[in-house]
Design a protein around this motif. Structure first.
Motif, PDB file in Angstrom:
ATOM      1  N   LEU A 103     -31.742 -11.140 -24.967  1.00 17.08           N
ATOM      2  CA  LEU A 103     -32.431 -12.344 -25.435  1.00 17.08           C
ATOM      3  C   LEU A 103     -31.565 -13.516 -24.990  1.00 17.08           C
ATOM      4  O   LEU A 103     -30.369 -13.559 -25.296  1.00 17.08           O
ATOM      5  CB  LEU A 103     -32.573 -12.343 -26.959  1.00 17.08           C
ATOM      6  N   LEU A 160     -39.854 -17.348 -29.431  1.00 20.13           N
ATOM      7  CA  LEU A 160     -39.288 -16.461 -28.411  1.00 20.13           C
ATOM      8  C   LEU A 160     -40.352 -16.182 -27.357  1.00 20.13           C
ATOM      9  O   LEU A 160     -41.414 -15.648 -27.665  1.00 20.13           O
ATOM     10  CB  LEU A 160     -38.821 -15.154 -29.058  1.00 20.13           C
ATOM     11  N   VAL A 178     -41.868 -14.101 -24.357  1.00 17.85           N
ATOM     12  CA  VAL A 178     -41.784 -12.678 -24.066  1.00 17.85           C
ATOM     13  C   VAL A 178     -42.644 -12.335 -22.861  1.00 17.85           C
ATOM     14  O   VAL A 178     -43.789 -12.781 -22.756  1.00 17.85           O
ATOM     15  CB  VAL A 178     -42.269 -11.841 -25.272  1.00 17.85           C
ATOM     16  N   ALA A 203     -38.757  -7.408 -28.523  1.00 17.13           N
ATOM     17  CA  ALA A 203     -39.068  -8.649 -29.227  1.00 17.13           C
ATOM     18  C   ALA A 203     -39.688  -8.365 -30.586  1.00 17.13           C
ATOM     19  O   ALA A 203     -39.361  -9.021 -31.590  1.00 17.13           O
ATOM     20  CB  ALA A 203     -40.006  -9.502 -28.379  1.00 17.13           C
ATOM     21  N   LEU A 209     -43.603 -15.261 -31.510  1.00 18.11           N
ATOM     22  CA  LEU A 209     -43.637 -14.774 -30.140  1.00 18.11           C
ATOM     23  C   LEU A 209     -44.675 -15.530 -29.311  1.00 18.11           C
ATOM     24  O   LEU A 209     -45.799 -15.754 -29.761  1.00 18.11           O
ATOM     25  CB  LEU A 209     -43.958 -13.276 -30.110  1.00 18.11           C
ATOM     26  N   THR A 268     -36.967 -13.443 -23.701  1.00 16.89           N
ATOM     27  CA  THR A 268     -36.505 -12.112 -23.325  1.00 16.89           C
ATOM     28  C   THR A 268     -36.231 -12.108 -21.827  1.00 16.89           C
ATOM     29  O   THR A 268     -36.881 -12.811 -21.059  1.00 16.89           O
ATOM     30  CB  THR A 268     -37.556 -11.040 -23.644  1.00 16.89           C
TER      31      THR A 268
END
Length: 519
Positions: free
Chosen positions: A293, A371, A373, A384, A400, A422
């Motif tokens: 990450l 995040l 991904v 994730a 996400l 990621t």
């Protein structure tokens, strides 16, 4: 380039499992690029390889496969380039192999390197590989206006000064000393193509073990180079197809539609460990991917060291390896290079400490992050999901944002501005990885760094003495471990699947090499 592939050389008899003529789980993508004829492989037919054509499936971006070594596409693109072209130097495991180069020597202060080419190597059109070809190639590869890979390396190479001294001798001047030039430069970026090449699409010409034969929208056929300098090629040809879904790739092998699938998931490797007619190949730690990450230290909230520390403490790396890699990997410690020379293996393993993570986040006033991904390699999307649950236990809401792997690299500048994502990197020796990926202008430097880091990196790179340079890179790794933006949670071995009876696959930086394969 988009016309159907012409018929391949007639294969020896090929036994397929009855009733398995369709690729499962999205395998129609293979049929879109492959031939409209029976199986290409002769695997298992004769025990030799003179008549064997290996069908390989690998991921590739939606934009298609490029033959230009300056702008390679990952997956299938890298696989094709590795078989069409030779580099001067190649990284294999933890050591460097001289390929088209037979020697590379610095001057006293490592500001000029002299490379000697081996004799006997020829391009696919019969021309000898000369120092002039290597000089032309390196001038293009290290020119940031020409090459997507030049990145932070370009600032060190005096591209205008690269020249052939004679047919076999190449002189490479640098703008600053680089004692690690062989590994960080030639071992990372030294593909050689004929002098004057400007169009790599029409008929790509290298000196590698296979020649280009034909292309379709989703597949490329290569034929063995009978005059290969490094000994006879043991396959008659390769057909490499773009197939993004890893489940479809392994199912295609099981169904007899492919002979080799590059990059399968840990779940698939476990599921097919005892499947009749299928062999699972593991490349070992030296060919693993570091799964991570990436926190961008130049973008809020990750510009605050306590937030980066909290996120690292929130990650239960053992659980990630167990759940995502099904135990078929190794726990990471926020550094790349595990198991390779120069890795700082004396640093303490980062602990999972949700209480301290919660305390740091509370003091920082951070309750949520986004995040980004993409399933660039098997396991990133699942990692994730697992991390979302781990972070929730620390009071951090991780939202996400899923994006397509096919288009992930379309805008590298945007990726360098992304706060949290990621990612994966090929496991290279630590000093090579840092010099290649974490230099200030490196195209995939997603974590940013303060000016003090780049000062320390420049000092390490300029150090001629090998022992002193190694010590400086140990210090840089210590700083990365304490303050950096990479949360390297695990290492996933390169895991592939093939039909049984195939042997002799080698790997270079995660890319399988097939010219020594026997079937």
């Amino acid at each position: 380039m988009s016309s159907p592939l012409p018929p391949s050389p007639a294969p020896a008899p090929h036994r397929e499992r009855p009733g398995r003529r369709r690729i499962l789980a999205g395998g129609a993508a293979v049929a879109a690029g492959l031939l409209v004829q029976p199986a290409l492989s002769a695997c298992g037919a004769s025990g030799g390889a003179a008549d064997a054509h290996l069908r390989v499936g690998a991921a590739a971006p939606a934009g298609g496969i490029t033959f230009d070594p300056r702008m390679p596409s990952p997956g299938a693109g890298a696989l094709i380039l590795a078989h069409l072209y030779d580099p001067l130097v190649r990284l294999r495991g933890g050591s460097y192999e001289m390929r088209l180069a037979s020697a590379a020597e610095p001057n006293a202060d490592a500001t000029v390197w002299t490379v000697t080419l081996r004799t006997g190597a020829t391009f696919h059109d019969g021309r000898p590989v000369r120092a002039a070809d290597a000089a032309y190639s390196l001038r293009l590869l290290y020119d940031p206006k020409s090459s997507a890979l030049a990145g932070g390396l370009a600032a060190y190479v005096d591209t205008a000064g690269i020249r052939a001294l004679d047919a076999r001798t190449l002189r490479i001047p640098l703008t600053r000393a680089r004692g690690d030039f062989v590994g960080a430069f030639l071992g990372a970026l030294s593909t050689v193509f004929p002098e004057g090449t400007t169009d790599f699409a029409a008929r790509p010409t290298g000196s590698g073990p296979f020649r280009w034969t034909a292309s379709a929208s989703q597949a490329v056929r290569l034929t063995a180079n009978a005059d290969y300098w490094d000994g006879p090629v043991r396959l008659a040809g390769l057909e490499i197809s773009r197939l993004t879904d890893p489940a479809a790739r392994v199912n295609a092998v099981v169904a007899g539609q492919l002979d080799y699938a590059v990059g399968i998931s840990a779940a698939a490797a476990r599921a097919h460990a005892h499947t009749a007619g299928v062999t699972i190949h593991r490349g070992g730690a030296a060919t693993s991917n570091a799964l991570l990450l990436a926190m961008n230290a130049s973008v809020p909230p990750f510009d605050r060291p306590e937030v980066r520390q909290a996120v690292r403490l929130a990650a239960d790396r053992t659980q990630l390896v167990r759940n995502v890699l099904l135990g078929q990997g190794q726990v990471g410690n926020d550094l790349v290079g595990l198991g390779l020379p120069g890795y700082a293996d004396g640093l303490p393993q980062r602990a999972h400490d949700p209480d301290q993570a919660r305390s740091l986040l509370t003091r920082a006033g951070v309750t949520g992050v986004t995040l980004q991904v993409a399933e660039l390699v098997p396991g990133l999307a699942e990692s994730a999901q697992v991390f979302v649950q781990q972070a929730r236990q620390c009071g951090l809401d991780v939202r996400l944002r899923t994006v397509s792997a096919d288009t992930y690299f379309a805008d590298p500048a945007a990726l360098r501005r992304t706060a949290f994502q990621t990612f994966y990197v090929i496991n290279r020796p630590a000093a090579v990885h840092i010099a290649l990926m974490d230099a200030k202008n490196a195209p995939f430097n997603f974590t940013g760094a303060p000016a003090s880091f780049y000062t320390a990196l420049d000092a390490a790179l300029a150090t001629v003495d090998d022992a002193r340079r190694a010590q400086r890179f140990q210090e840089i790794q210590q700083d990365f471990h304490d303050h950096g933006g990479d949360l390297v949670w695990g290492f996933a071995e390169q895991t592939d699947a093939s039909r049984s009876g195939l042997a002799g696959v080698a790997w270079s930086q995660g890319t399988p090499l097939f010219h020594r394969v026997t079937v």
